[in-house]
Design a protein around this motif. Structure first.
Motif, PDB file in Angstrom:
ATOM      1  N   LEU A   2       0.825  -1.199   0.000  1.00 58.47           N
ATOM      2  CA  LEU A   2       0.000   0.000   0.000  1.00 58.47           C
ATOM      3  C   LEU A   2       0.862   1.253   0.000  1.00 58.47           C
ATOM      4  N   VAL A   3       0.516   2.190  -0.880  1.00 57.76           N
ATOM      5  CA  VAL A   3       1.155   3.506  -0.946  1.00 57.76           C
ATOM      6  C   VAL A   3       0.139   4.540  -0.492  1.00 57.76           C
ATOM      7  N   PHE A   4       0.548   5.428   0.413  1.00 59.62           N
ATOM      8  CA  PHE A   4      -0.350   6.438   0.966  1.00 59.62           C
ATOM      9  C   PHE A   4       0.106   7.834   0.574  1.00 59.62           C
ATOM     10  N   SER A   5      -0.861   8.654   0.141  1.00 65.63           N
ATOM     11  CA  SER A   5      -0.590  10.059  -0.136  1.00 65.63           C
ATOM     12  C   SER A   5      -1.892  10.826   0.070  1.00 65.63           C
ATOM     13  N   ASP A   6      -1.882  12.106  -0.281  1.00 60.11           N
ATOM     14  CA  ASP A   6      -3.043  12.953  -0.036  1.00 60.11           C
ATOM     15  C   ASP A   6      -3.572  13.554  -1.328  1.00 60.11           C
ATOM     16  N   GLY A   7      -4.801  14.017  -1.278  1.00 59.79           N
ATOM     17  CA  GLY A   7      -5.449  14.609  -2.434  1.00 59.79           C
ATOM     18  C   GLY A   7      -4.997  16.017  -2.734  1.00 59.79           C
ATOM     19  N   ASP A   8      -3.916  16.460  -2.067  1.00 58.52           N
ATOM     20  CA  ASP A   8      -3.302  17.747  -2.390  1.00 58.52           C
ATOM     21  C   ASP A   8      -1.821  17.569  -2.760  1.00 58.52           C
ATOM     22  N   CYS A   9      -1.429  16.341  -3.103  1.00 61.48           N
ATOM     23  CA  CYS A   9      -0.030  16.037  -3.426  1.00 61.48           C
ATOM     24  C   CYS A   9       0.063  15.426  -4.825  1.00 61.48           C
ATOM     25  N   ILE A  10       0.609  16.181  -5.772  1.00 62.98           N
ATOM     26  CA  ILE A  10       0.754  15.709  -7.152  1.00 62.98           C
ATOM     27  C   ILE A  10       2.018  14.865  -7.257  1.00 62.98           C
ATOM     28  N   PRO A  11       1.903  13.599  -7.659  1.00 57.46           N
ATOM     29  CA  PRO A  11       3.084  12.742  -7.750  1.00 57.46           C
ATOM     30  C   PRO A  11       3.843  12.971  -9.061  1.00 57.46           C
ATOM     31  N   ARG A  12       5.172  12.997  -8.977  1.00 55.61           N
ATOM     32  CA  ARG A  12       5.977  13.037 -10.194  1.00 55.61           C
ATOM     33  C   ARG A  12       5.833  11.712 -10.933  1.00 55.61           C
ATOM     34  N   ALA A  13       6.164  11.692 -12.203  1.00 55.22           N
ATOM     35  CA  ALA A  13       5.892  10.521 -13.052  1.00 55.22           C
ATOM     36  C   ALA A  13       6.587   9.255 -12.562  1.00 55.22           C
ATOM     37  N   ASP A  14       7.670   9.386 -11.789  1.00 52.89           N
ATOM     38  CA  ASP A  14       8.387   8.208 -11.293  1.00 52.89           C
ATOM     39  C   ASP A  14       8.038   7.867  -9.843  1.00 52.89           C
ATOM     40  N   PHE A  15       7.022   8.516  -9.287  1.00 50.55           N
ATOM     41  CA  PHE A  15       6.673   8.365  -7.871  1.00 50.55           C
ATOM     42  C   PHE A  15       6.412   6.902  -7.507  1.00 50.55           C
ATOM     43  N   LEU A  16       5.498   6.245  -8.227  1.00 55.94           N
ATOM     44  CA  LEU A  16       5.176   4.855  -7.911  1.00 55.94           C
ATOM     45  C   LEU A  16       6.282   3.909  -8.345  1.00 55.94           C
ATOM     46  N   GLU A  17       6.997   4.254  -9.374  1.00 57.75           N
ATOM     47  CA  GLU A  17       8.144   3.458  -9.803  1.00 57.75           C
ATOM     48  C   GLU A  17       9.152   3.334  -8.658  1.00 57.75           C
ATOM     49  N   VAL A  18       9.398   4.443  -7.959  1.00 58.23           N
ATOM     50  CA  VAL A  18      10.331   4.436  -6.832  1.00 58.23           C
ATOM     51  C   VAL A  18       9.787   3.587  -5.688  1.00 58.23           C
ATOM     52  N   HIS A  19       8.512   3.792  -5.326  1.00 58.31           N
ATOM     53  CA  HIS A  19       7.948   3.013  -4.220  1.00 58.31           C
ATOM     54  C   HIS A  19       7.995   1.514  -4.525  1.00 58.31           C
ATOM     55  N   ASN A  20       7.677   1.147  -5.749  1.00 60.46           N
ATOM     56  CA  ASN A  20       7.694  -0.270  -6.096  1.00 60.46           C
ATOM     57  C   ASN A  20       9.117  -0.828  -6.081  1.00 60.46           C
ATOM     58  N   ARG A  21      10.059  -0.063  -6.598  1.00 62.28           N
ATOM     59  CA  ARG A  21      11.443  -0.535  -6.674  1.00 62.28           C
ATOM     60  C   ARG A  21      12.079  -0.666  -5.288  1.00 62.28           C
TER      61      ARG A  21
END
Length: 280
Positions: free
Chosen positions: A87-106
């Motif tokens: 599970l990845v947690f963030s907020d509805g006022d935080c725009i993720p950079r294009a590699d955001f989930l790539e980093v969390h998964n890696r």
């Protein structure tokens, strides 16, 4: 799917739209998205339905009645509605950079959780960001931000560092690897083992308390604040009050002092399995 992304919101559809577009342009695509909604009006539901076909990933809208600030309650509901192991947690006022989930998964790792940060923007720049800026990722470009009036700061490294420099800054930062609700991730089984968020808590370090129970359980944080980047959009905080802050501080102190790994006011209401197993 490999990841479940849980983002919280409350009556901020203009910001939520920008955030959802951030997930539309993630390079890593093997995820589901859950909007944990603490009682927003129909405007937010309409936005989510409009965005659903645009995102290209499964999207759940987990909603509850507006009965005041109950972020922990809706987060626990979203945790239970998630369908993956991580599970990845963030907020509805935080725009993720294009590699955001790539980093969390890696960077995910057994027995650890990941601790990210955010790059906070002032209101004029928050308002200036367009959907085109998110698609082209120009809003993450420090030169573009300078043109919008952003002053220089050491924190710019969150946007400019990469590779070995980002790894070095992650290692050397004096900031604790705490559980940060705007940018954190962990194994669902570990979060369930500490019973999720403490629903007695209102605004003020409610996410940190979950992290402290994880650490008491032996699940330590790893710093990724210079690798997993999100832009924090400015907003007012009319729900902040001293009584709630003091209550939260007392709960955190009890967690630290008692080395608590379980809250009786979490996903499960009552004692944890270890306490139930003890002879009376």
């Amino acid at each position: 799917m490999k990841l479940s992304v849980i983002i919280t919101t409350y009556n901020a559809p203009a910001w939520l739209e920008k955030v959802l577009w951030g997930y539309r342009y993630q390079r890593f695509r093997d995820f589901e998205l859950l909007v944990a909604d603490d009682g927003s009006t129909a405007d937010t539901a309409a936005l989510i339905e409009k965005m659903r076909p645009e995102l290209g990933v499964p999207l759940q809208h987990v909603w509850q009645e507006d009965e005041g600030f109950r972020k922990c309650t809706i987060l626990n509901k979203a945790i239970m509605a998630s369908t993956t192991d991580y599970l990845v947690f963030s907020d509805g006022d935080c725009i993720p950079r294009a590699d955001f989930l790539e980093v969390h998964n890696r960077e995910k790792q057994e027995g650890r959780f990941l601790s990210g940060g955010y790059f906070k923007l002032p209101m004029p720049i928050s308002q200036a960001i367009t959907l085109q800026d998110i698609a082209a990722q120009t809003c993450f470009d420090i030169r573009w931000l300078r043109k919008q009036g952003l002053e220089a700061s050491f924190k710019d490294n969150k946007l400019t560092a990469s590779g070995l420099k980002a790894a070095w800054l992650n290692r050397l930062t004096p900031t604790n690897a705490s559980w940060n609700g705007h940018n954190a991730s962990g194994w669902k089984r570990d979060i369930l083992a500490v019973n999720g968020y403490d629903e007695r808590m209102r605004y003020g370090a409610l996410d940190r308390e979950l992290g402290e129970r994880l650490m008491n359980k032996g699940i330590r944080g790893r710093q990724i604040r210079y690798s997993a980047v999100c832009l924090h959009l400015d907003h007012s905080r009319g729900y902040v009050n001293d009584k709630d802050l003091q209550n939260n501080a007392a709960i955190r102190e009890a967690t630290r002092r008692g080395k608590r790994t379980w809250t009786e006011s979490g996903i499960v209401k009552g004692p944890g399995p270890e306490k139930e197993a003890r002879p009376r």
